[in-house]
Write an enzyme that holds these catalytic residues in place. Structure first.
Site, PDB file in Angstrom:
ATOM      1  N   GLU A 176       0.837  -1.204   0.000  1.00  0.00           N
ATOM      2  CA  GLU A 176       0.000   0.000   0.000  1.00  0.00           C
ATOM      3  C   GLU A 176       0.873   1.254   0.000  1.00  0.00           C
ATOM      4  O   GLU A 176       2.022   1.221   0.451  1.00  0.00           O
ATOM      5  CB  GLU A 176      -0.896   0.026   1.247  1.00  0.00           C
ATOM      6  CG  GLU A 176      -2.326  -0.428   0.995  1.00  0.00           C
ATOM      7  CD  GLU A 176      -3.130   0.564   0.146  1.00  0.00           C
ATOM      8  OE1 GLU A 176      -2.532   1.343  -0.623  1.00  0.00           O
ATOM      9  OE2 GLU A 176      -4.358   0.549   0.247  1.00  0.00           O
ATOM     10  N   ASP A 177       0.322   2.333  -0.499  1.00  0.00           N
ATOM     11  CA  ASP A 177       1.038   3.608  -0.422  1.00  0.00           C
ATOM     12  C   ASP A 177       0.845   4.260   0.936  1.00  0.00           C
ATOM     13  O   ASP A 177       1.763   4.850   1.483  1.00  0.00           O
ATOM     14  CB  ASP A 177       0.616   4.561  -1.557  1.00  0.00           C
ATOM     15  CG  ASP A 177      -0.894   4.771  -1.624  1.00  0.00           C
ATOM     16  OD1 ASP A 177      -1.639   3.926  -1.088  1.00  0.00           O
ATOM     17  OD2 ASP A 177      -1.322   5.768  -2.211  1.00  0.00           O
ATOM     18  N   ASP A 212      -4.378   5.074   6.303  1.00  0.00           N
ATOM     19  CA  ASP A 212      -4.946   6.302   6.861  1.00  0.00           C
ATOM     20  C   ASP A 212      -5.958   5.896   7.945  1.00  0.00           C
ATOM     21  O   ASP A 212      -5.571   5.640   9.081  1.00  0.00           O
ATOM     22  CB  ASP A 212      -5.588   7.054   5.679  1.00  0.00           C
ATOM     23  CG  ASP A 212      -5.871   8.510   5.947  1.00  0.00           C
ATOM     24  OD1 ASP A 212      -6.056   8.880   7.104  1.00  0.00           O
ATOM     25  OD2 ASP A 212      -5.936   9.288   4.977  1.00  0.00           O
ATOM     26  N   LYS A 222      -0.236   6.899   8.623  1.00  0.00           N
ATOM     27  CA  LYS A 222      -0.763   8.131   9.228  1.00  0.00           C
ATOM     28  C   LYS A 222      -1.629   7.735  10.425  1.00  0.00           C
ATOM     29  O   LYS A 222      -2.860   7.707  10.340  1.00  0.00           O
ATOM     30  CB  LYS A 222      -1.593   8.870   8.168  1.00  0.00           C
ATOM     31  CG  LYS A 222      -1.640  10.364   8.321  1.00  0.00           C
ATOM     32  CD  LYS A 222      -2.688  10.940   7.395  1.00  0.00           C
ATOM     33  CE  LYS A 222      -2.106  11.661   6.222  1.00  0.00           C
ATOM     34  NZ  LYS A 222      -3.174  12.321   5.411  1.00  0.00           N
ATOM     35  N   PHE A 236      -2.122  16.618   4.176  1.00  0.00           N
ATOM     36  CA  PHE A 236      -2.592  16.008   2.937  1.00  0.00           C
ATOM     37  C   PHE A 236      -1.405  15.821   2.009  1.00  0.00           C
ATOM     38  O   PHE A 236      -0.905  16.772   1.420  1.00  0.00           O
ATOM     39  CB  PHE A 236      -3.715  16.794   2.270  1.00  0.00           C
ATOM     40  CG  PHE A 236      -4.484  15.907   1.347  1.00  0.00           C
ATOM     41  CD1 PHE A 236      -5.479  15.070   1.833  1.00  0.00           C
ATOM     42  CD2 PHE A 236      -4.150  15.818   0.006  1.00  0.00           C
ATOM     43  CE1 PHE A 236      -6.148  14.188   0.996  1.00  0.00           C
ATOM     44  CE2 PHE A 236      -4.814  14.933  -0.842  1.00  0.00           C
ATOM     45  CZ  PHE A 236      -5.810  14.123  -0.345  1.00  0.00           C
ATOM     46  N   ARG A 253       0.136  12.043  -8.886  1.00  0.00           N
ATOM     47  CA  ARG A 253       0.687  10.706  -8.639  1.00  0.00           C
ATOM     48  C   ARG A 253       2.108  10.566  -9.183  1.00  0.00           C
ATOM     49  O   ARG A 253       2.898   9.776  -8.685  1.00  0.00           O
ATOM     50  CB  ARG A 253      -0.188   9.621  -9.294  1.00  0.00           C
ATOM     51  CG  ARG A 253      -1.565   9.452  -8.667  1.00  0.00           C
ATOM     52  CD  ARG A 253      -2.160   8.122  -9.117  1.00  0.00           C
ATOM     53  NE  ARG A 253      -3.609   8.051  -8.977  1.00  0.00           N
ATOM     54  CZ  ARG A 253      -4.253   7.624  -7.885  1.00  0.00           C
ATOM     55  NH1 ARG A 253      -3.572   7.258  -6.818  1.00  0.00           N
ATOM     56  NH2 ARG A 253      -5.561   7.569  -7.860  1.00  0.00           N
TER      57      ARG A 253
HETATM   58  C1  PRP Z   1      -6.098   5.649  -0.655  1.00  0.00           C
HETATM   59  C2  PRP Z   1      -4.750   5.032  -0.375  1.00  0.00           C
HETATM   60  C3  PRP Z   1      -5.085   3.756   0.360  1.00  0.00           C
HETATM   61  C4  PRP Z   1      -6.336   4.138   1.132  1.00  0.00           C
HETATM   62  C5  PRP Z   1      -5.980   4.446   2.549  1.00  0.00           C
HETATM   63  O1  PRP Z   1      -6.629   5.046  -1.802  1.00  0.00           O
HETATM   64  O2  PRP Z   1      -4.067   4.748  -1.581  1.00  0.00           O
HETATM   65  O3  PRP Z   1      -5.385   2.722  -0.544  1.00  0.00           O
HETATM   66  O4  PRP Z   1      -6.870   5.325   0.499  1.00  0.00           O
HETATM   67  O5  PRP Z   1      -7.072   4.954   3.235  1.00  0.00           O
HETATM   68  P1  PRP Z   1      -7.741   4.262   4.506  1.00  0.00           P
HETATM   69  O6  PRP Z   1      -6.660   3.698   5.371  1.00  0.00           O
HETATM   70  O7  PRP Z   1      -8.466   5.425   5.141  1.00  0.00           O
HETATM   71  O8  PRP Z   1      -8.688   3.228   4.022  1.00  0.00           O
HETATM   72  P2  PRP Z   1      -7.826   5.679  -2.628  1.00  0.00           P
HETATM   73  O9  PRP Z   1      -9.096   5.079  -2.158  1.00  0.00           O
HETATM   74  O10 PRP Z   1      -7.702   7.172  -2.584  1.00  0.00           O
HETATM   75  O11 PRP Z   1      -7.597   5.169  -4.097  1.00  0.00           O
HETATM   76  P3  PRP Z   1      -6.271   5.350  -4.985  1.00  0.00           P
HETATM   77  O12 PRP Z   1      -5.245   4.413  -4.414  1.00  0.00           O
HETATM   78  O13 PRP Z   1      -6.688   4.959  -6.353  1.00  0.00           O
HETATM   79  O14 PRP Z   1      -5.846   6.785  -4.877  1.00  0.00           O
HETATM   80 MG    MG Z   2      -6.623   8.292  -3.761  1.00  0.00          MG
HETATM   81 MN    MN Z   3      -5.187   3.381  -2.622  1.00  0.00          MN
END
Ligand code: PRP
Ligand code: MG
Ligand code: MN
Length: 178
Positions: free
Chosen positions: A98-99, A102, A130, A151, A164
């Site tokens: 994962e990136d 949150d 985070k 953010f 990105r």
């Molecule tokens: C973001 C991020 C994680 C997730 C984390 O993805 O890349 O996958 O949210 O959030 P959480 O811990 O609150 O669940 P997003 O849904 O924005 O999709 P993306 O990866 O395509 O940007």
């Molecule tokens: Mg996203």
């Molecule tokens: Mn994501």
């Protein structure tokens, strides 16, 4: 694009250095095993590409898209599978990539879903953590950086699908998302 960034939080060099360390640690932990790395689209793509190349045991790759965010900055808590895996994961050693973790809601859902398919093991590697925003507890096995509640964008992370491709992690100017 770069003008929307208030400051760089983690530089390109810091990312490269930390990913080298994570790769070495994962290589040691999985000695004699094969990994199936599962990238969570789309944010994890950039990290996935660099991390897998820093791992020196065999790594197969697959992707899942599990979205809990819309165009905004806050998690809705609603998790949807947009794209499932192509691989059969039974008996395999999964490394979820994962990136950012949150609220933890995306990963809580994903871990339960994957566990039910009987893999040999599941570990989680996230570039960013985070913890201030956590709503559901998630066990992180490999953490790149713990970050404050700014953010952040870049290196895979977006705001409304933008930023990105920035090669660093930057903090977005508040006027951009307010
Ligand atoms: C973001 C991020 C994680 C997730 C984390 O993805 O890349 O996958 O949210 O959030 P959480 O811990 O609150 O669940 P997003 O849904 O924005 O999709 P993306 O990866 O395509 O940007
Ligand atoms: Mg996203
Ligand atoms: Mn994501």
């Amino acid at each position: 694009m770069i003008n929307d960034v208030e400051r760089i939080l983690i530089s390109e060099a810091q990312l490269a250095e930390r990913i080298k360390e994570l790769g070495a640690q994962i290589t040691a932990d999985y000695a004699g095993k094969e990994i199936l790395a599962i990238g969570v689209l789309r944010g994890a793509v950039v990290f996935m590409a660099d991390l897998t190349r820093a791992i020196k045991v065999p790594v197969a790759i697959d992707f899942m898209a599990v979205s809990s965010y819309g165009a905004g900055t806050d998690s809705s808590g609603v998790v949807r599978i947009l794209k499932d895996l192509d691989e059969n994961i039974e008996g395999r050693h999964l490394l979820i990539v994962e990136d950012i973790i949150d609220s933890g809601l995306t990963l809580t859902y994903l871990l339960e879903n994957l566990k039910s398919r009987k893999p040999a093991s599941i570990k989680l590697c996230t570039l960013l953590n985070k913890p201030e925003r956590r709503k559901a507890e998630v066990q992180i096995d490999y953490n790149g950086f713990t970050v404050p509640d700014y953010f952040v964008v870049g290196y895979g992370l977006d705001f409304a699908e933008k930023y990105r491709n920035l090669p660093f992690i930057g903090i977005l100017k508040p006027e951009v998302y307010k």
